[in-house]
Scaffold this active site. Structure first.
Site, PDB file in Angstrom:
ATOM      1  N   SER A 189       3.186  -2.270  10.378  1.00  0.00           N
ATOM      2  CA  SER A 189       4.941  -2.382  10.589  1.00  0.00           C
ATOM      3  C   SER A 189       5.534  -3.663  10.201  1.00  0.00           C
ATOM      4  CB  SER A 189       5.205  -1.941  11.953  1.00  0.00           C
ATOM      5  OG  SER A 189       4.932  -0.526  12.137  1.00  0.00           O
TER       6      SER A 189
ATOM      7  N   GLU B  40      -5.394  -5.038  10.488  1.00  0.00           N
ATOM      8  CA  GLU B  40      -4.439  -3.943  10.475  1.00  0.00           C
ATOM      9  C   GLU B  40      -4.589  -3.394  11.924  1.00  0.00           C
ATOM     10  OE1 GLU B  40      -2.407  -2.681   6.572  1.00  0.00           O
ATOM     11  OE2 GLU B  40      -4.062  -1.447   7.261  1.00  0.00           O
TER      12      GLU B  40
ATOM     13  N   GLY C 120       2.632   2.184  10.622  1.00  0.00           N
ATOM     14  CA  GLY C 120       3.468   3.180  10.622  1.00  0.00           C
ATOM     15  C   GLY C 120       4.327   3.585  11.992  1.00  0.00           C
TER      16      GLY C 120
ATOM     17  N   LYS D 218       0.043   4.365  -0.117  1.00  0.00           N
ATOM     18  CA  LYS D 218      -0.678   5.458   0.535  1.00  0.00           C
ATOM     19  C   LYS D 218      -0.331   6.544  -0.558  1.00  0.00           C
ATOM     20  CE  LYS D 218      -0.304   2.928   4.872  1.00  0.00           C
ATOM     21  NZ  LYS D 218      -0.378   2.823   6.447  1.00  0.00           N
TER      22      LYS D 218
ATOM     23  N   GLU E 149      -6.910   4.495   7.801  1.00  0.00           N
ATOM     24  CA  GLU E 149      -6.607   6.164   7.599  1.00  0.00           C
ATOM     25  C   GLU E 149      -8.187   6.600   6.856  1.00  0.00           C
ATOM     26  OE1 GLU E 149      -3.026   5.531   5.409  1.00  0.00           O
ATOM     27  OE2 GLU E 149      -2.125   4.732   7.332  1.00  0.00           O
TER      28      GLU E 149
ATOM     29  N   HIS F 202      -9.789   1.112   5.012  1.00  0.00           N
ATOM     30  CA  HIS F 202      -8.180   1.247   5.633  1.00  0.00           C
ATOM     31  C   HIS F 202      -8.613   2.371   6.685  1.00  0.00           C
ATOM     32  CE1 HIS F 202      -4.190   2.396   6.542  1.00  0.00           C
ATOM     33  NE2 HIS F 202      -3.890   1.298   5.881  1.00  0.00           N
TER      34      HIS F 202
ATOM     35  N   GLY G  67       2.965  -1.066   4.251  1.00  0.00           N
ATOM     36  CA  GLY G  67       2.899   0.200   3.915  1.00  0.00           C
ATOM     37  C   GLY G  67       4.412   0.730   3.727  1.00  0.00           C
ATOM     38  N   GLY G  68       5.193   1.290   4.687  1.00  0.00           N
ATOM     39  CA  GLY G  68       6.427   1.926   4.633  1.00  0.00           C
ATOM     40  C   GLY G  68       7.312   0.860   3.857  1.00  0.00           C
TER      41      GLY G  68
ATOM     42  N   ASN H 118       0.669  -1.335  -0.002  1.00  0.00           N
ATOM     43  CA  ASN H 118       0.062   0.114   0.095  1.00  0.00           C
ATOM     44  C   ASN H 118       0.875   1.234  -0.077  1.00  0.00           C
ATOM     45  OD1 ASN H 118      -1.847   1.942   0.291  1.00  0.00           O
ATOM     46  ND2 ASN H 118      -2.350   1.412   2.429  1.00  0.00           N
TER      47      ASN H 118
HETATM   48  P1  13P Z   1       3.101   0.248   7.485  1.00  0.00           P
HETATM   49  O1  13P Z   1       3.705  -1.021   7.095  1.00  0.00           O
HETATM   50  O2  13P Z   1       3.893   1.329   7.179  1.00  0.00           O
HETATM   51  O3  13P Z   1       2.892   0.379   9.095  1.00  0.00           O
HETATM   52  O4  13P Z   1       1.604   0.327   7.007  1.00  0.00           O
HETATM   53  C1  13P Z   1       0.776  -0.721   7.038  1.00  0.00           C
HETATM   54  C2  13P Z   1      -0.439  -0.072   6.401  1.00  0.00           C
HETATM   55  O5  13P Z   1      -1.172   0.678   6.893  1.00  0.00           O
HETATM   56  C3  13P Z   1      -0.813  -1.007   5.104  1.00  0.00           C
HETATM   57  O6  13P Z   1      -1.920  -0.739   4.729  1.00  0.00           O
END
Ligand code: 13P
Length: 253
Positions: free
Chosen positions: A210, A166, A172, A11, A97, A95, A231-232, A9
């Protein structure tokens, strides 16, 4: 053990130039890996990704959101049929967010999943508790409520979805659910899905929050963790490839 699904993802990150380098780097490392993979990119990049990913089966394009409406006067929205035109195969819905910053409710997430399914796109339904909810002992209640809305609206199609657990506090932050914590919630979700569909075993349950090259193995070897939503670490070629290599190893084991 079945093949794992690893989804990046992105983002709201990237540019035409960095996306190209990232996708080409990932594609170069894919041959020989026994894994399904997707990248969920910002909508502005679908056209360029469609070209970059043309003919690729190991890495496909996904979206990060979809409208709950089919067409019409919904400024700023993108419909499922529009996603399909750009070769989008997965779409993240619900999600945390989106739930947090855009006030998305369980019932809306459920309709978004329905729109995706009707267009032949696989919704990746995100569920997860906040830190306060975990500390209050409400984790299972929260994720079951979030998933129940999607099951209720999508009925017999439910075996076509992907679910991502999640925990909001792990996104994050560098904090990860322990493999045991994640497995416990995945088990609860699996039981809920099994009660709703005789074909629930085929539903991929992803863990997100993470996940990285170091912790991926212990998470992905849990019996009810079928992949990851990253994510990251999905923004760096070596990290994303390392997670995919781990997933590949778990599929063979
Ligand atoms: P991180 O891997 O950066 O924690 O993000 C997870 C996420 O929100 C994937 O949708």
């Amino acid at each position: 053990m079945k093949q794992k699904l690893i989804v990046g993802n992105w983002k709201m990150n990237g540019s035409l130039a960095t996306n190209q380098a990232l996708v080409q780097g990932v594609l170069a490392g894919l041959p020989g890996l026994n894994v399904h993979a997707a990248i969920c990119a910002p909508a502005a990049y679908f056209a360029s990704l469609q070209i970059l990913l043309q003919g690729q089966t190991g890495l496909v394009c996904g979206a990060q959101d979809v409208s709950m409406h089919e067409t019409g006067a919904y400024t700023g929205e993108i419909s499922a049929s529009m996603l399909l035109e750009f070769g989008v195969r997965y779409v993240i819905v619900g999600h945390s967010e989106r739930r947090l910053y855009h006030g998305e409710l369980d019932a809306q997430v459920a309709i978004k999943a329905q729109r995706a399914l009707s267009a032949g796109i696989t919704p990746i339904v995100c569920v997860g508790e906040t830190l306060a909810e975990r500390q209050a002992g409400c984790t299972e209640e929260v994720v079951k409520r979030q998933l129940a809305a999607v099951i209720h609206t999508n009925g017999h199609c439910i075996s076509e979805i992907v679910v991502a657990y999640e925990p909001v506090w792990a996104i994050g932050t560098g904090l990860t659910a322990t493999p045991e914590q994640a497995q416990q919630v995945h088990h609860v979700l699996r039981q809920q899905l099994k009660a709703a569909s005789p074909r629930a075993d085929r539903i991929a349950l992803l863990y997100g929050g993470s996940m990285n090259a170091v912790n991926a193995l212990d998470l992905l070897r849990q019996p009810d963790i079928d992949g990851g939503l990253i994510g990251g670490a999905a923004l760096k070629v070596p990290d994303f490839l390392a997670i995919m290599a781990t997933a590949s190893q778990c599929a063979i084991a």
